[in-house]
Enzyme design. Structure first.
Site, short mmCIF file in Angstrom:
data_model
loop_
_atom_site.label_atom_id
_atom_site.label_comp_id
_atom_site.label_asym_id
_atom_site.label_seq_id
_atom_site.Cartn_x
_atom_site.Cartn_y
_atom_site.Cartn_z
N SER A 142 40.05 40.69 43.09
CA SER A 142 39.20 41.63 43.83
C SER A 142 40.09 42.75 44.35
CB SER A 142 38.53 40.91 45.01
OG SER A 142 37.93 41.83 45.90
N TYR A 155 39.15 34.86 52.44
CA TYR A 155 38.77 35.41 51.14
C TYR A 155 39.79 36.43 50.67
CZ TYR A 155 36.29 37.94 47.52
OH TYR A 155 35.95 38.54 46.33
#
Length: 261
Positions: A142, A155
């Site tokens: 990401s 995360y």
């Protein structure tokens, strides 16, 4: 002599980027192994891919949060005599909120899925690829990997691990004819937000790319032998800015973008 089939193993294939990665690989002539927790969704996707592309598809429903699941999956593939050409580590989830308040067990489950399962599958699959001198790994990271992320601390940290591991493995595997690529999408239209928690800000809604666009960019970059793929000019600029901006500033911006008060 018939050509050996190219099997792509796609984790987290039941929706979003994972499902579209499976569709794109099928369109490129790959045979597929689809895995996720939701068996019914995998069967629906399998039927769609078989109808449109005529590709062989194997469905294996399991929960990769279970630390035994990667080895179980590997053994199932050996039993079916499937040599994985391309491993696609897409399974993962995020949680939005304050680290000290989010459920303890849920945050550890995030590490188990985003980090431990991915690492285990890389370790189980990579030796065979190196021995055969073909194929590779596409790990879905990401743009969160490029800075710390207040309000999504675990995360962001997990995706930083995925990016770092993928880049290191890229250099280790390349001399053996094997490619390892990190796909680093920005905001994407998927079910991620439903799992993560409270709604994201308008910025994310307006800038979100389609999962199909992200999947195509990732696979094109992987097949071109790239170490890192960041779909979208805006996302590439954001990753570059995070790299050169003072760290206190990049993490402050990341926290504000999560829309927490």
């Amino acid at each position: 002599m018939t050509e050996e089939p190219r099997w792509a193993l796609v984790t987290g294939a039941s929706s979003g980027i994972g499902a579209d990665l499976a569709r794109v690989f099928a369109g490129r002539g790959y045979s597929l192994v689809l895995t996720a927790r939701r068996h019914e969704r995998l069967e629906v996707l399998s039927a769609e891919i078989g109808r449109i592309h005529g590709a062989p598809v194997e469905v294996i429903a399991l929960d990769l949060e279970d630390r035994h699941a990667p080895r179980d999956l590997h053994e199932m593939l050996l039993e079916r005599r499937i040599a994985v050409h391309t491993l696609v580590n897409n399974a993962g989830f995020g949680l939005r909120g304050y680290f000290a308040s989010l459920p303890h067990e849920k945050q550890l489950a995030m590490v188990d899925l985003n980090v431990t399962a991915l690492t285990s599958l890389c370790r189980l699959m990579l030796p065979g690829m190196i021995e055969r001198r073909r194929g590779g790994i596409l790990n879905v990271a990401s743009i969160a990997a490029f800075q710390a992320g207040p309000h999504m601390a675990v995360y962001y940290a997990s995706k930083a691990f995925v990016l770092s591991l993928s880049e290191a493995l890229h250099d280790e595997a390349k001399p053996h004819g094997v490619t390892v690529t990190a796909l680093c999408p920005g905001p994407t239209e998927s079910e991620f937000g439903k799992t993560a928690g409270p709604k994201r800000t308008g910025f994310f809604k307006e800038s979100a790319m389609s999962a199909a666009t992200v999947a195509r960019a990732g696979i094109e970059g992987y097949e071109a032998g790239r170490a890192v793929v960041i779909p979208g000019a805006g996302n590439r600029f954001g990753a570059l800015a995070a790299k050169f901006a003072p760290r206190f500033l990049s993490r402050r911006i990341a926290g504000r973008l999560q829309g927490m008060r």
